[in-house]
Write a protein that holds these residues in place. Structure first.
Motif, PDB file in Angstrom:
ATOM      1  N   ARG A  32      27.276  52.919  -7.842  1.00 39.03           N
ATOM      2  CA  ARG A  32      28.352  53.818  -7.396  1.00 39.03           C
ATOM      3  C   ARG A  32      28.178  54.182  -5.931  1.00 39.03           C
ATOM      4  NH1 ARG A  32      27.777  56.227 -12.638  1.00 39.03           N
ATOM      5  NH2 ARG A  32      26.339  57.768 -11.757  1.00 39.03           N
ATOM      6  N   ALA A  33      26.931  54.452  -5.516  1.00 46.80           N
ATOM      7  CA  ALA A  33      26.689  54.789  -4.114  1.00 46.80           C
ATOM      8  C   ALA A  33      27.013  53.605  -3.204  1.00 46.80           C
ATOM      9  CB  ALA A  33      25.237  55.232  -3.922  1.00 46.80           C
ATOM     10  N   SER A  34      26.619  52.394  -3.635  1.00 47.45           N
ATOM     11  CA  SER A  34      26.923  51.196  -2.834  1.00 47.45           C
ATOM     12  C   SER A  34      28.424  50.971  -2.731  1.00 47.45           C
ATOM     13  CB  SER A  34      26.243  49.974  -3.444  1.00 47.45           C
ATOM     14  OG  SER A  34      24.836  50.144  -3.501  1.00 47.45           O
ATOM     15  N   ALA A  35      29.133  51.158  -3.853  1.00 48.59           N
ATOM     16  CA  ALA A  35      30.587  50.973  -3.830  1.00 48.59           C
ATOM     17  C   ALA A  35      31.255  51.998  -2.918  1.00 48.59           C
ATOM     18  CB  ALA A  35      31.143  51.078  -5.248  1.00 48.59           C
ATOM     19  N   ARG A  36      30.787  53.240  -2.987  1.00 47.26           N
ATOM     20  CA  ARG A  36      31.389  54.280  -2.144  1.00 47.26           C
ATOM     21  C   ARG A  36      31.149  53.993  -0.665  1.00 47.26           C
ATOM     22  NH1 ARG A  36      28.638  58.025  -3.837  1.00 47.26           N
ATOM     23  NH2 ARG A  36      27.240  58.384  -2.080  1.00 47.26           N
ATOM     24  N   VAL A  37      29.920  53.579  -0.340  1.00 43.63           N
ATOM     25  CA  VAL A  37      29.607  53.255   1.063  1.00 43.63           C
ATOM     26  C   VAL A  37      30.416  52.041   1.520  1.00 43.63           C
ATOM     27  CG1 VAL A  37      27.785  52.455   2.605  1.00 43.63           C
ATOM     28  CG2 VAL A  37      27.326  54.297   0.991  1.00 43.63           C
ATOM     29  N   SER A  38      30.585  51.051   0.630  1.00 47.44           N
ATOM     30  CA  SER A  38      31.345  49.852   1.003  1.00 47.44           C
ATOM     31  C   SER A  38      32.809  50.194   1.272  1.00 47.44           C
ATOM     32  CB  SER A  38      31.246  48.810  -0.112  1.00 47.44           C
ATOM     33  OG  SER A  38      29.907  48.427  -0.329  1.00 47.44           O
ATOM     34  N   VAL A  39      33.382  51.039   0.418  1.00 46.55           N
ATOM     35  CA  VAL A  39      34.782  51.433   0.626  1.00 46.55           C
ATOM     36  C   VAL A  39      34.934  52.231   1.915  1.00 46.55           C
ATOM     37  CG1 VAL A  39      36.652  52.849  -0.306  1.00 46.55           C
ATOM     38  CG2 VAL A  39      35.355  51.356  -1.821  1.00 46.55           C
ATOM     39  N   GLU A  40      34.008  53.143   2.163  1.00 55.64           N
ATOM     40  CA  GLU A  40      34.093  53.929   3.395  1.00 55.64           C
ATOM     41  C   GLU A  40      33.938  53.045   4.630  1.00 55.64           C
ATOM     42  OE1 GLU A  40      31.034  56.772   2.841  1.00 55.64           O
ATOM     43  OE2 GLU A  40      32.218  58.076   1.512  1.00 55.64           O
TER      44      GLU A  40
END
Length: 371
Positions: free
Chosen positions: A15-23
């Protein structure tokens, strides 16, 4: 027995990786949109950039006149007229002879490449690979094609000349207004912005202006020193085309690292063609000595604070700028990187926690001992 993965920690990491990737993707999309808008507005942005560069060069004189009681409009007018006179003198005394010898300079570069090819094919290298020979032929043809296209553009490119004249005139008018009303811009900008932006944006703008001015003035002075010393060495050795080579050295100083290599290569090739390998080696030695003096003596003295950029960052910025926008991109790459560094440093200052001061211990005051 190996430890098993925790499903909870794995899901949290994903989830953290996905959030950072989207940002990060949103930031890249926003940067792409900004670059697209910059390209669409380039006919207006380019005169503005040229005017800012000219203003950084002429602002110290205008500031001196204003401090001596001159009205802002009069000081800006005097500096603008003086700049026009100096520019006209440069065009009359330097640009015309350089333009008249540009064809000879290009022919000398092509002939120098041909001599290098012949030298590489003979002893002691004895390089006979067809691919290397084809690469030399392609380089020679490319230089010849470039020279032909440049001559054709100069002769028949009426629209390009007209666009350049419009850019120059607009940049001069903008320079006049910057010299006249520049000190009032930041207070006016602060009044237009709400909240923290009224403090942050003027602060970043002031730091960017200082950085841009330091870069332009120092590079101009260092380029002048390089052109004088290298031109003097070429004149002593009797190398032809001294004036065009000195002007090329001065202009190339605004493209750090790559510009110096290019100007030095051209000077060595001209010396090789006209005076032979001995003088070419002497020219190479002169360029190396001057470049070492520039890097270790001149620039540390002139750029006391510097741009705060590593040499590798400068090299990558010049390469990226050249690949994206050609010569203009190479010229603007280092100032743009320095301005990005200014913004990043200010952002880090605002996002960093204040340093924790150690708790001061009160000194122990014992009972007073009677004398």
């Amino acid at each position: 027995m190996s430890a098993m993965l925790s499903s909870m920690r794995t899901r949290a990491a994903l989830r953290a990786s996905a959030r950072v990737s989207v940002e990060l993707l949103l930031v890249l999309v926003m940067a792409g949109v900004c670059l697209w808008l910059l390209g669409r507005m380039w006919p207006v942005v380019w005169p503005l950039v040229v005017a800012l560069f000219l203003t950084t060069l002429t602002w110290p004189l205008a500031r001196c006149l204003r401090r001596h009681g001159w009205p802002p409009a009069l000081a800006a007018s005097a500096v603008t007229v003086l700049f026009l006179l100096v520019a006209a003198g440069i065009v009359a005394l330097i640009a015309v002879p350089v333009a008249s010898q540009s064809g000879e300079l290009a022919d000398g570069v092509v002939e120098g490449i041909q001599k290098l090819r012949e030298w590489a094919a003979g002893p002691p290298l004895n390089i006979g690979d067809d691919q290397i020979t084809g690469a030399f032929d392609a380089a020679t043809a490319r230089v010849q094609d470039s020279v032909g296209s440049m001559v054709t553009t100069v002769v028949t490119g009426v629209s390009t000349v007209f666009s350049g004249v419009v850019t120059a005139v607009l940049a001069l008018f903008l320079m006049f207004f910057f010299l006249k009303d520049g000190p009032r811009f930041l207070p006016w900008l602060a009044r237009q912005l709400p909240g923290r932006l009224a403090t942050d944006v003027p602060t970043v703008a002031a730091r960017s202006w200082d950085t841009l001015g330091a870069f332009v003035r120092s590079q101009a002075f260092v380029g002048l020193l390089d052109a004088v010393f290298i031109g003097l060495g070429l004149w002593i050795l009797g190398v032809p085309l001294v004036l065009p080579l000195a002007v090329l050295t001065f202009v190339s100083a605004f493209v750090p690292i790559v510009g110096a290599l290019f100007a030095g290569l051209v000077a060595v090739l001209i010396a090789l063609v006209s005076n032979g390998p001995t003088d070419a080696l002497l020219v190479l030695a002169i360029i190396v000595v001057v470049q070492q003096l520039e890097g270790n003596v001149f620039q540390p003295m002139i750029q006391s604070r510097g741009l705060g950029l590593h040499a590798a960052v400068i090299l990558l910025a010049v390469t990226l700028g050249g690949s994206l926008a050609g010569v203009v991109g190479s010229l603007l790459a280092v100032p743009a990187a320095a301005l990005i560094a200014v913004f990043w440093n200010y952002l880090r200052e605002q996002l960093s926690d204040p340093p924790q001061e150690p708790a001061s211990e009160e000194p122990h005051t014992g009972d007073a001992v009677p004398a």
